[in-house]
Enzyme design. Structure first.
Site, mmCIF file in Angstrom:
data_model
loop_
_atom_site.group_PDB
_atom_site.id
_atom_site.type_symbol
_atom_site.label_atom_id
_atom_site.label_comp_id
_atom_site.label_asym_id
_atom_site.label_seq_id
_atom_site.Cartn_x
_atom_site.Cartn_y
_atom_site.Cartn_z
ATOM 1 N N TRP A 103 0.824 -1.216 0.000
ATOM 2 C CA TRP A 103 0.000 0.000 0.000
ATOM 3 C C TRP A 103 0.850 1.254 0.000
ATOM 4 O O TRP A 103 0.513 2.243 -0.661
ATOM 5 C CB TRP A 103 -1.016 -0.010 1.145
ATOM 6 C CG TRP A 103 -2.120 -0.968 0.857
ATOM 7 C CD1 TRP A 103 -2.395 -2.133 1.525
ATOM 8 C CD2 TRP A 103 -3.105 -0.894 -0.205
ATOM 9 N NE1 TRP A 103 -3.465 -2.777 0.948
ATOM 10 C CE2 TRP A 103 -3.923 -2.043 -0.100
ATOM 11 C CE3 TRP A 103 -3.360 0.020 -1.223
ATOM 12 C CZ2 TRP A 103 -4.988 -2.298 -0.986
ATOM 13 C CZ3 TRP A 103 -4.420 -0.231 -2.109
ATOM 14 C CH2 TRP A 103 -5.214 -1.366 -1.983
ATOM 15 N N ASP A 173 -1.976 6.694 6.265
ATOM 16 C CA ASP A 173 -3.027 5.848 5.711
ATOM 17 C C ASP A 173 -3.342 4.814 6.790
ATOM 18 O O ASP A 173 -2.542 3.912 7.047
ATOM 19 C CB ASP A 173 -2.512 5.182 4.429
ATOM 20 C CG ASP A 173 -3.503 4.164 3.862
ATOM 21 O OD1 ASP A 173 -4.591 4.005 4.438
ATOM 22 O OD2 ASP A 173 -3.169 3.540 2.833
ATOM 23 N N LYS A 197 -12.845 -1.742 6.300
ATOM 24 C CA LYS A 197 -12.118 -2.736 7.084
ATOM 25 C C LYS A 197 -12.478 -2.640 8.574
ATOM 26 O O LYS A 197 -12.856 -3.623 9.180
ATOM 27 C CB LYS A 197 -10.614 -2.578 6.876
ATOM 28 C CG LYS A 197 -10.203 -3.106 5.499
ATOM 29 C CD LYS A 197 -9.009 -2.452 4.899
ATOM 30 C CE LYS A 197 -8.873 -2.895 3.434
ATOM 31 N NZ LYS A 197 -8.066 -1.987 2.636
HETATM 32 C C1 LIG Z 1 -7.545 -1.390 1.543
HETATM 33 C C2 LIG Z 1 -6.486 -0.402 1.652
HETATM 34 C C3 LIG Z 1 -6.401 0.692 0.770
HETATM 35 C C4 LIG Z 1 -7.327 0.876 -0.400
HETATM 36 O O1 LIG Z 1 -8.565 1.275 -0.006
HETATM 37 P P1 LIG Z 1 -9.712 1.580 -1.079
HETATM 38 O O2 LIG Z 1 -10.770 2.159 -0.207
HETATM 39 O O3 LIG Z 1 -10.091 0.272 -1.711
HETATM 40 O O4 LIG Z 1 -9.184 2.529 -2.079
HETATM 41 C C5 LIG Z 1 -5.393 1.626 0.993
HETATM 42 N N1 LIG Z 1 -4.512 1.483 1.991
HETATM 43 C C6 LIG Z 1 -4.561 0.442 2.842
HETATM 44 C C7 LIG Z 1 -3.561 0.360 3.944
HETATM 45 C C8 LIG Z 1 -5.544 -0.533 2.695
HETATM 46 O O5 LIG Z 1 -5.586 -1.561 3.545
#
Ligand SMILES: *Cc1c(COP(=O)(O)O)cnc(C)c1O
Length: 362
Positions: A103, A173, A197
């Site tokens: 990521w 993030d 998540k």
């Molecule tokens: C799932 C995830 C993303 C992507 O998220 P989307 O909402 O599908 O764009 C980005 N960063 C991390 C750490 C993730 O686990």
């Protein structure tokens, strides 16, 4: 009631049964309005209350200081990979990153489309099985910000502490570990996360951003891609993902009723201990991918001696009601995602299944 799966999906992921049931009860007729929340105007008093309550509850649970805005956006965390440099990276500055895996890599690649980037630390040499040493970060003098990925969902690593960056804005993030443990929000200029998540369903992205950063958005970029557009309109500039915001609000109430974020962290520790202990006590039959110092409380990545056994594990586990245990296609192996709504009961069942699988195949 139908049997609930042991859901270890990486995202979208398990939601609390209580939340789903409440949503079901209110699905057709919300608050006596004679219509579903999905059918209502986003300018109605009822929706605005839902929207503002979700915001207020997230502020309270996560301890968000008053000089931060909480935005509900669309486009997922992936859109933030672009919006951040668009809004905060000027031509004379550099976007710095800690490179921790899949990521972080996507965030860097996107920032490169907009300006200069630098890697302040990386665990590439260790195949991203750990968070790199943060005591010697190479942050350029003209850094616009330092971006970190607090939990690498695919590799299964997580920061146990965040770096001190002095005057440099820290951006995280937190898509795969927001609200799973207490965080000192005041250390960050911005925190963002797709909701699917740990916070609720897909469709809404939470952005927590300090007010002074919002003011920096250049006027030349598209209206919808500017933080100030959403901040000055309480995330109601255009139609918000109203049903997702509503469900996230229910999930936040669920976290509150269970004792808040500190209690959630303890629950997550108890859950993951069952599985990590099983790995560690397997005499090498199971091998954790992440270095123990960087193990994630959200995504447990592990391998078995042969790929054949891994495939057999994935198949048999499904027959026993476990969902989502195959590792990400980019790294292989196995992965159990244990986000906030995954139950201790699911983790206990998985630990027992793993022990039984080893007995039969070890
Ligand atoms: C799932 C995830 C993303 C992507 O998220 P989307 O909402 O599908 O764009 C980005 N960063 C991390 C750490 C993730 O686990």
């Amino acid at each position: 009631m139908t049997k609930r799966a042991y859901n270890f999906n990486a995202g979208p992921a398990a939601l609390p049964l209580e939340v789903l049931k409440q949503a079901q009860e209110e699905f057709v007729d919300f608050a006596g309005a004679g219509m579903s929340i999905m059918e209502m105007s986003h300018r109605s008093a009822i929706y605005e209350q839902v929207h503002n309550d979700a915001q207020a509850l997230l502020r309270e649970l996560f301890g968000i200081p008053s000089n931060y805005k909480v935005l509900f956006l669309q486009g997922g965390a992936s859109t933030q990979f672009a919006m951040i440099p668009m809004n905060l990276l000027t031509p004379d500055k550099v976007a710095a990153f800690v490179m921790t895996g899949s990521w972080a890599d996507k965030a860097i690649k996107e920032a490169k489309l907009f300006g200069q980037t630098a890697v302040a630390a990386s665990s590439a040499a260790d195949k991203f099985n750990r968070i790199p040493d943060l005591s010697d970060l190479q942050i350029p003098d003209n850094a616009a910000y330092l971006h970190v990925t607090s939990n690498e969902t695919i590799e299964g690593t997580q920061y146990s502490a965040f770096p001190e960056t002095g005057d440099v804005t820290l951006i995280a993030d937190m898509s795969s570990d927001i609200l799973s443990r207490p965080v000192d929000v005041s250390k960050f200029g911005m925190i963002y996360a797709g909701a699917q998540k740990n916070l609720g369903p897909s469709g809404v992205t939470v952005v927590i951003v300090r007010e002074d950063l919002i003011e920096q958005s250049p006027k030349s970029i598209a209206t919808m891609l500017r933080y100030d557009t959403h901040a000055s309109n309480n995330s109601l500039y255009n139609t918000p993902p109203s049903f997702s915001v509503y469900l996230m609000g229910l999930m936040l109430k669920w976290v509150q009723e269970r004792g808040g974020v500190a209690a959630t962290e303890q629950y997550n520790r108890d859950k993951t201990k069952l599985i990590y202990d099983t790995i560690d006590q397997s005499g090498g039959f199971y091998r954790g991918f992440a270095d123990p110092s960087s193990r994630s409380l959200m995504n447990i990545t592990f391998r078995i001696q042969t790929e054949e056994l891994e495939n057999q594990f994935a198949k048999e586990s499904e027959q026993h009601g476990f969902i989502g245990l195959k590792g990400h296609r980019s790294v292989g192996g196995l992965r159990a995602s244990t986000y906030n709504a995954v139950t201790l009961e699911s983790c206990k069942a998985l630990a027992e299944f793993m022990q039984d699988f080893q007995k039969r195949n070890g």
